[in-house]
Scaffold this active site. Sequence first.
Site, short mmCIF file in Angstrom:
data_model
loop_
_atom_site.label_atom_id
_atom_site.label_comp_id
_atom_site.label_asym_id
_atom_site.label_seq_id
_atom_site.Cartn_x
_atom_site.Cartn_y
_atom_site.Cartn_z
N ARG A 111 -32.41 -31.54 47.41
CA ARG A 111 -31.70 -31.92 45.99
C ARG A 111 -32.97 -32.70 45.34
NH1 ARG A 111 -28.30 -37.67 47.45
NH2 ARG A 111 -29.98 -38.47 48.67
N CYS A 115 -37.99 -29.14 38.61
CA CYS A 115 -38.90 -29.38 37.65
C CYS A 115 -38.61 -30.01 36.35
CB CYS A 115 -39.76 -28.20 37.50
SG CYS A 115 -41.18 -28.44 36.16
N ASN A 149 -28.92 -38.22 39.24
CA ASN A 149 -28.64 -38.89 40.47
C ASN A 149 -30.33 -39.55 41.24
OD1 ASN A 149 -27.01 -40.43 42.67
ND2 ASN A 149 -28.55 -39.12 44.06
N GLU A 150 -30.49 -40.90 41.07
CA GLU A 150 -31.77 -41.08 41.50
C GLU A 150 -32.95 -40.45 41.13
OE1 GLU A 150 -31.25 -41.96 45.64
OE2 GLU A 150 -30.23 -43.99 45.36
N CYS A 155 -43.61 -33.51 40.18
CA CYS A 155 -44.01 -32.18 40.05
C CYS A 155 -45.22 -31.96 39.72
CB CYS A 155 -42.91 -31.45 39.23
SG CYS A 155 -43.17 -29.72 39.28
N CYS A 157 -46.45 -28.51 38.73
CA CYS A 157 -46.69 -27.10 38.59
C CYS A 157 -47.32 -26.77 37.19
CB CYS A 157 -45.22 -26.55 38.57
SG CYS A 157 -44.30 -27.00 37.05
N CYS A 160 -45.51 -28.39 34.28
CA CYS A 160 -45.82 -29.78 33.97
C CYS A 160 -47.05 -30.21 33.35
CB CYS A 160 -45.55 -30.59 35.15
SG CYS A 160 -43.76 -30.48 35.50
N GLU A 308 -24.41 -48.40 44.02
CA GLU A 308 -24.23 -47.87 45.64
C GLU A 308 -24.91 -48.89 46.42
OE1 GLU A 308 -26.16 -44.04 46.76
OE2 GLU A 308 -25.76 -43.22 44.67
N GLU A 356 -25.99 -36.33 55.69
CA GLU A 356 -25.13 -37.68 55.65
C GLU A 356 -24.08 -37.76 56.31
OE1 GLU A 356 -25.51 -38.44 51.51
OE2 GLU A 356 -27.57 -39.15 51.60
N LYS A 357 -23.77 -37.00 57.66
CA LYS A 357 -22.30 -37.24 58.08
C LYS A 357 -22.23 -38.32 59.01
CE LYS A 357 -23.53 -34.08 61.93
NZ LYS A 357 -24.99 -33.91 61.79
#
Length: 676
Positions: A111, A115, A149-150, A155, A157, A160, A308, A356-357
Amino acid sequence: MSLPVTPSTPFGGDYNPEQWPEHVWKDDYRLFDAARIDTVTLGVFVWAKTQPAEDTYDFTVLDRAVDEAEAQGRRICLATGTGAHPAWLARAYPEVTRTDFEGRKHRFGQRHNSCPSAPAFRRLSAGLAARVAERYAGRPSVIAWHIGNEYGGACYCDLCAAGFRDWLRTRYGTLEALNAAWYTDFWSHTFYDWDEIEPPSALTEHWRGPDHTAFQGITLDYLRFMSDAMLANFRDEKDAIRRFSPDLPVTTNFMGMYRPIDYHRWAEHLDFASWDNYPPENTTPAWMGLSHDLMRGLKGGQPFWLMEQAPTTTACRDVNPVKRPGVMRLWSWQAIAHGADAVLYFQMRASRGASEKLFGAVINHAGRDDTRVFREVAALGAELADFGPVALGARTPARVALLFDWDSWWTLEISDGPNRHVRYPQVVLAYYRALWEAGVDVDVVPVTAGLDGYDVVVAPALHMVKGDLAQRLEAVARRGGSVLASYLSGRVDESDNAFLADVPGPLAPLMGIRIDEWDAREPEFTNPVLLGSGPDAVESAARLVFELVIPQGADAVGSYQADFYAGTPAVTRNTFGSGHGWYVAAGLDQPGVDWVVRQVLDTAGVATRHPGLPHLETAARVAPDGTRLLFLLNHSDQPVTAPAAVGGTDLLTGDTFAAGGQVTLDGHGVRVLREH
Ligand code: GLA
Ligand code: ZN
């Protein structure tokens, strides 16, 4: 616009019901009821479900999750879901996946792999955010938007690189200005065309890793650019949301002291700040206090959300211990004590598969309501419900400010010399910790913050001094306040170039010193510094960096005891206006930092609370109606008794305390005194 309006502290967290069959959802809500969970964050990683193909949106799953949460009377923090892009997107637009520091082009996977400069990502993420906002803005249950998220990483590339050149054109206007800022006469680097500029990576300017660069100015600007590029992603989505939802607050979850993103530059674009508290192993509670205060400082002292925290164990570390009984409750109250107006977890129910189980969850795989973790969560839920809204919107009445600066962090840690072992957060933490143990409320603020309200301003490792900062610090001292700066301050200007002046550059007049040279040694090496004089003198082991101070009006408060610079001042105090400039020229050990900070507080007349009880944390908040709250948090597993700093009623137990009497706390105990 500020925080979502809620009747009490929102309690709950990340909930991913799309990962398990719907018949389980009823069970989830039965357990949420038992734990008084009133708020869920939905949809953080559902992009692949809500948009199964470029021209197809399908909100069936998210609709069901939102409907159910709403039917069950929960409030929803609704995510746009763009923290992980779908596989089809990476296949259709290969340029969307990132290129790393080593120049490796990544493919679909993990995740946070988008870019920030890829037009397809920007278009499709904003497009999804617009659809989500359009669809759910009218829902009474939705109280906040959670973008991405966070945000983080980087990057390198070609897109960028092009984005970087545009960013540089805007910043510098001309190549002449850029060449001057980057000091390109060094090593034949003069740029004659914008297209000659490369992102600084392992393939270009770097020689060992992200901190080892031949051109600090280039690396610094790339860090700034990358932070801004991701901010542009956030703003793409926020603008999209605003088309359909003009007045629901928007946030994204930050990570406290997270180096790649300059949260101060982001802050004005969020309606409220929120962050994820996963303290590193062997952390001190002061680390969390500092992180909370940094997050509260983002929006000028406005409360934030604890978005969180783990109900118990993490999973991503090599070793993942459980949170001991009482610790999750203690840390939750610590967040509130420092300005959190929500207590949320990752995660409500454990994932069955993938990485994350085994990450701790409020509800485990068996769905039990009689685990220790569930019972502790439920007890906290009941406690928060009883506590009610009294702390919501409350402010911290701090008389001490601590400056935190991403530019100083970056420039200090990418510097060749004097000592790679100096880490900016560790220096900041040492000073924060001294204040924390003294029981002093601290605002952790950007260097651009107004400093008028503070009696003491602490500037650990203020490596970069930019703008009118030196003048504003002088103004603090001139009116009778105290400014405390540490070694490696005042070294570079806004472009990371040295000042053509004595060290500490623009801080020299305020500190009344000049630094003649600076020694650096391996971490094991110590040089004792004698602090104070006479029978009260104490010795501190100094490490890492030893600046040799030649006073220019300042008095020596401490001096080195060994080597050719024995007797040379290591800590100084300068009278400036009606106040003082204090300078600590070496990496004192924690007792040494504590000693200096106590001197500064005493001189400035700032009251301390329980300075002799290092495990007992205190923090004050003042509610909008003037109610004064004093939080007492016992970070030891042993009971503690302390003199009551104020008289008050403990809102958690009803116990009352007279000022000057005794307050007792159980091991890991918490009290919230409403002052009489
Ligand atoms: C982060 C993320 C969550 C989850 C947790 C636990 O904070 O935001 O999605 O991955 O860590 O690892
Ligand atoms: Zn890129």
